[in-house]
Design a protein around this motif. Structure first.
Motif, PDB file in Angstrom:
ATOM      1  N   LEU A 183      46.146  38.023  25.693  1.00 40.13           N
ATOM      2  CA  LEU A 183      45.077  37.770  26.650  1.00 40.13           C
ATOM      3  C   LEU A 183      45.662  37.389  27.999  1.00 40.13           C
ATOM      4  O   LEU A 183      46.713  36.757  28.067  1.00 40.13           O
ATOM      5  N   THR A 184      44.953  37.785  29.050  1.00 40.43           N
ATOM      6  CA  THR A 184      45.267  37.211  30.353  1.00 40.43           C
ATOM      7  C   THR A 184      44.618  35.836  30.377  1.00 40.43           C
ATOM      8  O   THR A 184      43.456  35.674  30.001  1.00 40.43           O
ATOM      9  N   CYS A 185      45.393  34.833  30.791  1.00 42.69           N
ATOM     10  CA  CYS A 185      44.907  33.458  30.641  1.00 42.69           C
ATOM     11  C   CYS A 185      45.401  32.539  31.744  1.00 42.69           C
ATOM     12  O   CYS A 185      45.271  31.314  31.621  1.00 42.69           O
ATOM     13  N   GLY A 186      45.973  33.088  32.815  1.00 41.23           N
ATOM     14  CA  GLY A 186      46.449  32.244  33.901  1.00 41.23           C
ATOM     15  C   GLY A 186      47.470  31.224  33.419  1.00 41.23           C
ATOM     16  O   GLY A 186      48.292  31.514  32.551  1.00 41.23           O
ATOM     17  N   TRP A 187      47.407  30.016  33.961  1.00 40.39           N
ATOM     18  CA  TRP A 187      48.281  28.918  33.523  1.00 40.39           C
ATOM     19  C   TRP A 187      47.564  28.105  32.452  1.00 40.39           C
ATOM     20  O   TRP A 187      47.463  26.879  32.558  1.00 40.39           O
ATOM     21  N   PHE A 188      47.050  28.767  31.426  1.00 43.89           N
ATOM     22  CA  PHE A 188      46.257  28.082  30.411  1.00 43.89           C
ATOM     23  C   PHE A 188      46.964  26.828  29.901  1.00 43.89           C
ATOM     24  O   PHE A 188      48.140  26.853  29.562  1.00 43.89           O
ATOM     25  N   SER A 189      46.220  25.739  29.861  1.00 43.33           N
ATOM     26  CA  SER A 189      46.730  24.512  29.249  1.00 43.33           C
ATOM     27  C   SER A 189      45.542  23.740  28.700  1.00 43.33           C
ATOM     28  O   SER A 189      44.400  23.977  29.087  1.00 43.33           O
ATOM     29  N   SER A 190      45.840  22.819  27.800  1.00 39.75           N
ATOM     30  CA  SER A 190      44.765  22.060  27.165  1.00 39.75           C
ATOM     31  C   SER A 190      45.203  20.620  26.956  1.00 39.75           C
ATOM     32  O   SER A 190      46.342  20.362  26.550  1.00 39.75           O
ATOM     33  N   ALA A 191      44.287  19.703  27.240  1.00 37.83           N
ATOM     34  CA  ALA A 191      44.547  18.288  26.958  1.00 37.83           C
ATOM     35  C   ALA A 191      44.418  18.008  25.458  1.00 37.83           C
ATOM     36  O   ALA A 191      44.850  16.961  24.987  1.00 37.83           O
ATOM     37  N   ASN A 249      46.609  24.612  17.755  1.00 41.13           N
ATOM     38  CA  ASN A 249      47.603  25.144  16.825  1.00 41.13           C
ATOM     39  C   ASN A 249      48.224  26.394  17.449  1.00 41.13           C
ATOM     40  O   ASN A 249      47.526  27.377  17.696  1.00 41.13           O
ATOM     41  N   PRO A 250      49.550  26.376  17.719  1.00 39.18           N
ATOM     42  CA  PRO A 250      50.159  27.530  18.386  1.00 39.18           C
ATOM     43  C   PRO A 250      50.116  28.804  17.546  1.00 39.18           C
ATOM     44  O   PRO A 250      50.284  29.899  18.084  1.00 39.18           O
ATOM     45  N   LYS A 251      49.867  28.673  16.241  1.00 36.91           N
ATOM     46  CA  LYS A 251      49.711  29.871  15.417  1.00 36.91           C
ATOM     47  C   LYS A 251      48.379  30.565  15.713  1.00 36.91           C
ATOM     48  O   LYS A 251      48.210  31.744  15.428  1.00 36.91           O
ATOM     49  N   LEU A 252      47.419  29.827  16.260  1.00 34.31           N
ATOM     50  CA  LEU A 252      46.134  30.418  16.626  1.00 34.31           C
ATOM     51  C   LEU A 252      46.159  30.971  18.043  1.00 34.31           C
ATOM     52  O   LEU A 252      45.661  32.059  18.306  1.00 34.31           O
ATOM     53  N   PHE A 253      46.745  30.184  18.965  1.00 34.07           N
ATOM     54  CA  PHE A 253      46.675  30.558  20.372  1.00 34.07           C
ATOM     55  C   PHE A 253      47.758  29.818  21.130  1.00 34.07           C
ATOM     56  O   PHE A 253      47.877  28.599  21.012  1.00 34.07           O
ATOM     57  N   LYS A 254      48.565  30.564  21.865  1.00 30.44           N
ATOM     58  CA  LYS A 254      49.572  29.894  22.683  1.00 30.44           C
ATOM     59  C   LYS A 254      49.866  30.719  23.922  1.00 30.44           C
ATOM     60  O   LYS A 254      49.783  31.953  23.915  1.00 30.44           O
ATOM     61  N   ASN A 306      46.718  34.400  17.306  1.00 30.06           N
ATOM     62  CA  ASN A 306      47.041  34.512  15.879  1.00 30.06           C
ATOM     63  C   ASN A 306      48.518  34.776  15.631  1.00 30.06           C
ATOM     64  O   ASN A 306      48.884  35.430  14.652  1.00 30.06           O
ATOM     65  N   ASP A 307      49.386  34.285  16.538  1.00 22.79           N
ATOM     66  CA  ASP A 307      50.837  34.444  16.381  1.00 22.79           C
ATOM     67  C   ASP A 307      51.243  35.920  16.302  1.00 22.79           C
ATOM     68  O   ASP A 307      52.268  36.257  15.728  1.00 22.79           O
ATOM     69  N   GLY A 308      50.395  36.804  16.839  1.00 24.21           N
ATOM     70  CA  GLY A 308      50.689  38.235  16.805  1.00 24.21           C
ATOM     71  C   GLY A 308      50.298  38.911  15.508  1.00 24.21           C
ATOM     72  O   GLY A 308      50.378  40.131  15.392  1.00 24.21           O
ATOM     73  N   ARG A 309      49.872  38.133  14.527  1.00 24.85           N
ATOM     74  CA  ARG A 309      49.496  38.708  13.235  1.00 24.85           C
ATOM     75  C   ARG A 309      48.152  39.410  13.343  1.00 24.85           C
ATOM     76  O   ARG A 309      47.378  39.147  14.250  1.00 24.85           O
TER      77      ARG A 309
END
Length: 120
Positions: A62-70, A74-79, A89-92
């Motif tokens: 995804l295009t997501c800019g400088w996505f960050s979250s407070a 889970n990095p396996k879902l979205f990073k 989904n970690d590319g899966r």
């Protein structure tokens, strides 16, 4: 019945090659949810595989800019891999009809859109 160059629309074989799915088969929706105790707004994101031909789709970026979250995601879902490149989904594979959802917390909503996918 002739076996000539009919439309082949009901053929189960993959006559369209890699074009049997597209970025538009991944549908992203997000909306506000209850803020964190600190008052930071949170958003729930749903990423759905809506492929009509029943395909599974992997390597969803995804295009997501400088996505960050407070709030930790889970990095396996979205990073975020790098600027404007987030991996789902970690590319899966995201199976046909499946949805991944997560929440993030930030002062504003990040526009998210599909930049690339791979069909399986």
């Amino acid at each position: 019945a002739g076996t000539g160059t009919g439309s082949g629309m009901v053929e189960p074989n993959r006559i369209w090659g890699d074009n049997k799915c597209s970025k538009s088969d991944i549908v992203i929706s997000q909306g506000p949810t209850a803020p964190l105790p600190s008052g930071i707004p949170t958003y729930t994101v749903e990423i759905m595989n809506m492929c009509v031909s029943g395909c599974d789709i992997s390597r969803i970026h995804l295009t997501c800019g400088w996505f960050s979250s407070a709030r930790l995601i889970n990095p396996k879902l979205f990073k975020r891999l790098r600027y404007n490149d987030c991996l789902v989904n970690d590319g899966r594979p995201l199976l046909n009809g499946a949805t991944i959802s997560f929440q993030y917390a930030n002062t504003f909503l990040y526009p998210l859109s599909v930049s690339s996918v791979s069909c399986i």
